[in-house]
Scaffold this motif. Structure first.
Motif, PDB file in Angstrom:
ATOM      1  N   PRO A 143       0.810  -1.241   0.000  1.00 49.00           N
ATOM      2  CA  PRO A 143       0.000   0.000   0.000  1.00 49.00           C
ATOM      3  C   PRO A 143       0.834   1.278   0.000  1.00 49.00           C
ATOM      4  CG  PRO A 143      -0.834  -1.572   1.617  1.00 49.00           C
ATOM      5  CD  PRO A 143       0.484  -2.090   1.158  1.00 49.00           C
ATOM      6  N   TYR A 144       2.113   1.163   0.378  1.00 56.16           N
ATOM      7  CA  TYR A 144       2.994   2.340   0.448  1.00 56.16           C
ATOM      8  C   TYR A 144       4.074   2.270  -0.632  1.00 56.16           C
ATOM      9  CZ  TYR A 144       1.037   1.600   5.142  1.00 56.16           C
ATOM     10  OH  TYR A 144       0.206   1.340   6.197  1.00 56.16           O
ATOM     11  N   TRP A 145       3.817   1.538  -1.705  1.00 52.63           N
ATOM     12  CA  TRP A 145       4.871   1.176  -2.661  1.00 52.63           C
ATOM     13  C   TRP A 145       5.566   2.390  -3.269  1.00 52.63           C
ATOM     14  CZ3 TRP A 145       6.946  -3.192  -2.194  1.00 52.63           C
ATOM     15  CH2 TRP A 145       7.741  -3.769  -3.187  1.00 52.63           C
ATOM     16  N   ASN A 146       4.830   3.478  -3.474  1.00 48.44           N
ATOM     17  CA  ASN A 146       5.448   4.666  -4.081  1.00 48.44           C
ATOM     18  C   ASN A 146       6.405   5.376  -3.119  1.00 48.44           C
ATOM     19  OD1 ASN A 146       3.345   5.504  -2.406  1.00 48.44           O
ATOM     20  ND2 ASN A 146       3.037   7.404  -3.557  1.00 48.44           N
ATOM     21  N   LYS A 147       6.401   4.971  -1.845  1.00 47.06           N
ATOM     22  CA  LYS A 147       7.303   5.591  -0.858  1.00 47.06           C
ATOM     23  C   LYS A 147       8.511   4.712  -0.547  1.00 47.06           C
ATOM     24  CE  LYS A 147       4.223   6.182   2.475  1.00 47.06           C
ATOM     25  NZ  LYS A 147       3.593   6.693   3.715  1.00 47.06           N
ATOM     26  N   VAL A 148       8.563   3.492  -1.123  1.00 40.98           N
ATOM     27  CA  VAL A 148       9.570   2.502  -0.726  1.00 40.98           C
ATOM     28  C   VAL A 148      10.826   2.582  -1.581  1.00 40.98           C
ATOM     29  CG1 VAL A 148      10.078   0.031  -0.529  1.00 40.98           C
ATOM     30  CG2 VAL A 148       7.836   0.915   0.176  1.00 40.98           C
ATOM     31  N   ILE A 149      11.971   2.592  -0.908  1.00 38.71           N
ATOM     32  CA  ILE A 149      13.280   2.397  -1.541  1.00 38.71           C
ATOM     33  C   ILE A 149      13.916   1.181  -0.865  1.00 38.71           C
ATOM     34  CG2 ILE A 149      15.614   3.324  -1.793  1.00 38.71           C
ATOM     35  CD1 ILE A 149      14.371   6.088  -2.008  1.00 38.71           C
ATOM     36  N   ALA A 150      14.372   0.222  -1.648  1.00 37.80           N
ATOM     37  CA  ALA A 150      14.961  -1.006  -1.096  1.00 37.80           C
ATOM     38  C   ALA A 150      16.482  -0.942  -1.182  1.00 37.80           C
ATOM     39  CB  ALA A 150      14.443  -2.227  -1.856  1.00 37.80           C
ATOM     40  N   ALA A 151      17.131  -1.345  -0.092  1.00 34.47           N
ATOM     41  CA  ALA A 151      18.595  -1.388  -0.051  1.00 34.47           C
ATOM     42  C   ALA A 151      19.025  -2.766   0.422  1.00 34.47           C
ATOM     43  CB  ALA A 151      19.133  -0.313   0.889  1.00 34.47           C
ATOM     44  N   VAL A 152      19.822  -3.448  -0.389  1.00 40.23           N
ATOM     45  CA  VAL A 152      20.346  -4.762  -0.017  1.00 40.23           C
ATOM     46  C   VAL A 152      21.690  -4.536   0.657  1.00 40.23           C
ATOM     47  CG1 VAL A 152      20.903  -7.090  -0.799  1.00 40.23           C
ATOM     48  CG2 VAL A 152      19.174  -5.748  -2.022  1.00 40.23           C
ATOM     49  N   ASN A 153      21.761  -4.845   1.930  1.00 43.81           N
ATOM     50  CA  ASN A 153      22.943  -4.547   2.743  1.00 43.81           C
ATOM     51  C   ASN A 153      23.947  -5.701   2.721  1.00 43.81           C
ATOM     52  OD1 ASN A 153      24.482  -2.992   4.498  1.00 43.81           O
ATOM     53  ND2 ASN A 153      23.516  -3.859   6.319  1.00 43.81           N
ATOM     54  N   LYS A 154      25.144  -5.390   3.220  1.00 44.85           N
ATOM     55  CA  LYS A 154      26.244  -6.353   3.377  1.00 44.85           C
ATOM     56  C   LYS A 154      26.748  -6.865   2.031  1.00 44.85           C
ATOM     57  CE  LYS A 154      24.224  -7.672   7.829  1.00 44.85           C
ATOM     58  NZ  LYS A 154      23.773  -8.752   8.740  1.00 44.85           N
ATOM     59  N   THR A 155      26.865  -5.931   1.072  1.00 46.74           N
ATOM     60  CA  THR A 155      27.400  -6.270  -0.254  1.00 46.74           C
ATOM     61  C   THR A 155      28.709  -5.523  -0.503  1.00 46.74           C
ATOM     62  OG1 THR A 155      26.146  -4.497  -1.335  1.00 46.74           O
ATOM     63  CG2 THR A 155      25.081  -6.666  -1.164  1.00 46.74           C
ATOM     64  N   GLU A 156      29.481  -5.285   0.566  1.00 45.00           N
ATOM     65  CA  GLU A 156      30.719  -4.520   0.441  1.00 45.00           C
ATOM     66  C   GLU A 156      31.665  -5.154  -0.585  1.00 45.00           C
ATOM     67  OE1 GLU A 156      30.660  -6.974   4.254  1.00 45.00           O
ATOM     68  OE2 GLU A 156      29.441  -5.360   3.387  1.00 45.00           O
ATOM     69  N   GLY A 157      32.232  -4.284  -1.421  1.00 37.69           N
ATOM     70  CA  GLY A 157      33.173  -4.738  -2.429  1.00 37.69           C
ATOM     71  C   GLY A 157      32.548  -5.607  -3.496  1.00 37.69           C
ATOM     72  N   GLY A 158      31.233  -5.522  -3.665  1.00 39.18           N
ATOM     73  CA  GLY A 158      30.567  -6.349  -4.672  1.00 39.18           C
ATOM     74  C   GLY A 158      30.230  -7.745  -4.196  1.00 39.18           C
ATOM     75  N   ARG A 159      30.481  -8.014  -2.921  1.00 36.90           N
ATOM     76  CA  ARG A 159      30.209  -9.350  -2.367  1.00 36.90           C
ATOM     77  C   ARG A 159      28.722  -9.664  -2.454  1.00 36.90           C
ATOM     78  NH1 ARG A 159      29.078 -11.793   2.755  1.00 36.90           N
ATOM     79  NH2 ARG A 159      28.514  -9.760   3.608  1.00 36.90           N
ATOM     80  N   PHE A 167      16.349  -9.834  -5.568  1.00 37.74           N
ATOM     81  CA  PHE A 167      15.234  -9.073  -5.005  1.00 37.74           C
ATOM     82  C   PHE A 167      14.489  -8.253  -6.069  1.00 37.74           C
ATOM     83  CE2 PHE A 167      17.659  -9.720  -1.039  1.00 37.74           C
ATOM     84  CZ  PHE A 167      16.632 -10.127  -0.196  1.00 37.74           C
ATOM     85  N   THR A 168      15.055  -8.153  -7.285  1.00 34.47           N
ATOM     86  CA  THR A 168      14.388  -7.368  -8.329  1.00 34.47           C
ATOM     87  C   THR A 168      13.048  -7.983  -8.731  1.00 34.47           C
ATOM     88  OG1 THR A 168      15.618  -8.577 -10.041  1.00 34.47           O
ATOM     89  CG2 THR A 168      16.554  -6.481  -9.273  1.00 34.47           C
ATOM     90  N   ARG A 169      12.856  -9.263  -8.462  1.00 35.20           N
ATOM     91  CA  ARG A 169      11.607  -9.920  -8.847  1.00 35.20           C
ATOM     92  C   ARG A 169      10.391  -9.364  -8.105  1.00 35.20           C
ATOM     93  NH1 ARG A 169      10.026 -14.252  -5.383  1.00 35.20           N
ATOM     94  NH2 ARG A 169      11.627 -14.954  -3.920  1.00 35.20           N
ATOM     95  N   PHE A 170      10.636  -8.607  -7.035  1.00 37.43           N
ATOM     96  CA  PHE A 170       9.516  -8.019  -6.290  1.00 37.43           C
ATOM     97  C   PHE A 170       9.035  -6.710  -6.907  1.00 37.43           C
ATOM     98  CE2 PHE A 170      11.608 -10.722  -3.120  1.00 37.43           C
ATOM     99  CZ  PHE A 170      10.519 -11.454  -2.663  1.00 37.43           C
ATOM    100  N   GLY A 171       9.772  -6.217  -7.900  1.00 39.79           N
ATOM    101  CA  GLY A 171       9.310  -5.031  -8.619  1.00 39.79           C
ATOM    102  C   GLY A 171       9.543  -3.710  -7.915  1.00 39.79           C
ATOM    103  N   PHE A 172      10.644  -3.601  -7.173  1.00 42.10           N
ATOM    104  CA  PHE A 172      10.950  -2.328  -6.500  1.00 42.10           C
ATOM    105  C   PHE A 172      11.240  -1.246  -7.525  1.00 42.10           C
ATOM    106  CE2 PHE A 172      12.404  -5.455  -3.263  1.00 42.10           C
ATOM    107  CZ  PHE A 172      11.537  -5.093  -2.248  1.00 42.10           C
ATOM    108  N   GLN A 173      10.734  -0.035  -7.268  1.00 44.43           N
ATOM    109  CA  GLN A 173      11.038   1.089  -8.144  1.00 44.43           C
ATOM    110  C   GLN A 173      12.506   1.487  -8.025  1.00 44.43           C
ATOM    111  OE1 GLN A 173       8.183   4.340  -7.649  1.00 44.43           O
ATOM    112  NE2 GLN A 173       6.604   2.893  -7.051  1.00 44.43           N
ATOM    113  N   ASP A 174      13.061   1.354  -6.804  1.00 41.74           N
ATOM    114  CA  ASP A 174      14.476   1.662  -6.561  1.00 41.74           C
ATOM    115  C   ASP A 174      15.086   0.554  -5.736  1.00 41.74           C
ATOM    116  OD1 ASP A 174      14.931   4.526  -7.579  1.00 41.74           O
ATOM    117  OD2 ASP A 174      13.115   4.739  -6.367  1.00 41.74           O
ATOM    118  N   LEU A 175      16.205  -0.004  -6.191  1.00 45.79           N
ATOM    119  CA  LEU A 175      16.910  -1.063  -5.465  1.00 45.79           C
ATOM    120  C   LEU A 175      18.405  -0.791  -5.549  1.00 45.79           C
ATOM    121  CD1 LEU A 175      16.689  -3.865  -3.998  1.00 45.79           C
ATOM    122  CD2 LEU A 175      17.076  -4.899  -6.243  1.00 45.79           C
ATOM    123  N   LEU A 176      19.053  -0.671  -4.383  1.00 46.56           N
ATOM    124  CA  LEU A 176      20.487  -0.395  -4.351  1.00 46.56           C
ATOM    125  C   LEU A 176      21.201  -1.459  -3.528  1.00 46.56           C
ATOM    126  CD1 LEU A 176      18.873   2.559  -4.046  1.00 46.56           C
ATOM    127  CD2 LEU A 176      21.218   3.405  -4.152  1.00 46.56           C
TER     128      LEU A 176
END
Length: 482
Positions: A143-159, A167-176
């Motif tokens: 219900p709040y999808w237009n307010k959501v930004i997703a961040a996948v943590n613990k990927t230091e150095g490309g790990r 996680f892109t399969r969930f359709g996030f507008q922004d994923l970092l």
């Protein structure tokens, strides 16, 4: 502040340093957007929260579920002022029938309530297997999808970057992909978080409009969170009979008689011998540090349990910092005798135990049913007016002359000294500086006498007074003539 609208539109094209020039990091603002950090336990929410604040505000520990109550602070992200909220971990895997399961349910409820208030939601995910808790929370965020930004943590150095992109399969507008601990791509995240937020309502708070900051301290289960929720007309703090429910310092706000207040609800402080867990140790440390951030302390005492040594230590710590202290007798409605005589007897006992703080006011309340709350807040306003009171140097030294005449300093050949003059050096905390020919010869008893006279005669009746002494042979009238 008339440039804020333009900044909000152009922030993606401007550098952080350029935008920061419009704001003072030490200034307080109102009308700023709210960013809520959400996610399951141990995804690094509190680590990122601390990184944006540039200090260790939230407790971080490998133990799942460390953060319980939402913690909200003003932060500067991409050079812009925001309210940043760290929430408890969204946890579905529970051991039914246990107190921890009850606490987990309360934490989830608080997190969901926070999402409704948010202008932007930062969903923290962890690179690796996608869990049922991730999927459940993502579903609740729809219900709040237009307010959501997703961040996948613990990927230091490309790990684990390849795993993170699942996680892109969930359709996030922004994923970092980020690393809260190492700082990878945090600048990119900051720009995403602030892009498009409305800063048009931001206002600078003048000194006169700054809120009175109150810390509620005391032993566990004295009713601190119940009082906090009643004052803020919210359920920001989780209330439970479970000792150690509150871990971090939970902030709330309210207004009374056109004065704004900020409330710091702290963890209950137990005897050192009973503090065994690392988490509780950090909770207690933060509770004590809240004494440095507040103006007034509500020292909550459970009238059913009476006074404890911990109460005495807390009062001393607050007094040493020059904070106004109010002894708050909670659960007064449970007393068989609620007469004026019963209160006077209790008041007398407290003054005996806290002999060095006989100036501190005492009041009785019921946080549960709200009785005594208005009187408590009236006392708080009175204390704040004393904490911020400045006495003119001429008036101060006229009074000093009267005090010296009424009770001359003790004199002998060995310890002869003269007191020259006095100045007020600060407000909140209130401190004075006394000048004498031989400071080392002035006895503590005479300094105590002067502190008491300052309170009685100059309008500082209910607050601690700091009085320092320095060597000088000049009189007050001659101090600037050299």
């Amino acid at each position: 502040m008339d440039k804020i609208d333009d900044v909000a539109e152009q922030q993606t094209e401007q550098s952080e340093n350029t935008v920061s020039n419009l704001y003072d990091i030490n200034q307080k603002y109102s009308g700023i957007p709210l960013i809520v950090i959400a996610g399951r336990p141990n995804t690094g929410k509190s680590t990122l929260f601390n990184r944006f604040l540039h200090r260790r505000r939230a407790i971080t520990d490998p133990t799942p579920g460390v953060t319980r109550d939402p913690i909200c602070e003003q932060a500067f992200i991409n050079g812009l002022p925001v309210q940043l909220m760290d929430t408890g971990g969204f946890k579905l895997d529970r051991e039914t029938g246990t107190m921890e399961a009850v606490m987990d349910e309360l934490v989830v409820q608080k997190t969901l309530e926070s999402l409704k208030q948010a202008d932007r939601i930062l969903l923290m995910l962890e690179a690796g297997n996608i869990t049922g808790e991730d999927e459940e929370l993502i579903a609740l965020l729809r219900p709040y999808w237009n307010k959501v930004i997703a961040a996948v943590n613990k990927t230091e150095g490309g790990r684990l970057a390849e795993t993170a992109w699942e996680f892109t399969r969930f359709g996030f507008q922004d994923l970092l992909c980020i690393s809260a601990e190492h700082g990878d791509h945090i600048d990119d995240l900051a720009r995403k978080l602030t892009n498009g937020l409305d800063f048009s309502q931001v206002q600078v708070l003048s000194k006169e409009k700054l809120p009175i900051r109150i810390a509620i301290v005391g032993k566990p289960n004295t009713g601190k969170s119940t009082l906090s929720n009643r004052l803020t007309h919210s359920q920001a703090s989780i209330v439970s009979d479970y000792a150690g429910t509150t871990r971090d310092v939970v902030e709330g706000s309210f207004s009374y008689k056109n004065q704004s207040f900020t409330l710091l609800d702290t963890a209950g402080i137990r005897r050192k011998a009973k503090v065994k867990e690392n988490i509780e140790y950090y909770s207690v440390t933060r509770a004590i540090k809240s004494l440095d951030r507040c103006d007034i302390v509500f020292l909550l005492i459970d009238i059913q349990e009476g006074l404890a040594e911990q109460d005495k230590k807390l009062a001393q710590l607050a007094s040493e910092r020059g904070r106004g202290v109010i002894f708050v007798l909670n659960k007064w409605d449970t007393q068989e005798e609620q007469t004026k005589k019963a209160f006077r007897d209790t008041e007398k006992n407290i003054k005996i135990m806290f002999g060095h703080m006989g100036f501190a006011p005492i009041t009785a309340i019921s946080a549960q049913n709200g009785s005594g709350i208005k009187q408590l807040l009236d006392i708080a306003l009175q204390l704040y007016s004393q904490l911020t009171k400045k006495t003119d140097t001429g008036i101060l030294n006229t009074a000093l002359s009267d005090w010296l005449s009424a009770y001359p300093p003790p004199a002998s050949r060995a310890n002869h000294f003269k007191i020259k003059y006095m100045v007020q050096t600060s407000v909140n905390p209130v401190s004075f500086l006394l000048f004498a020919t031989r400071p080392e010869a002035v006895p503590d008893t005479y300094l105590a006498y002067l502190r008491n006279r300052i309170r009685q005669d100059l309008g500082y009746e209910n607050i601690p007074i700091q009085l320092d002494i320095r060597a000088s042979r000049k009189k007050w009238e001659d101090r600037d003539q050299t």
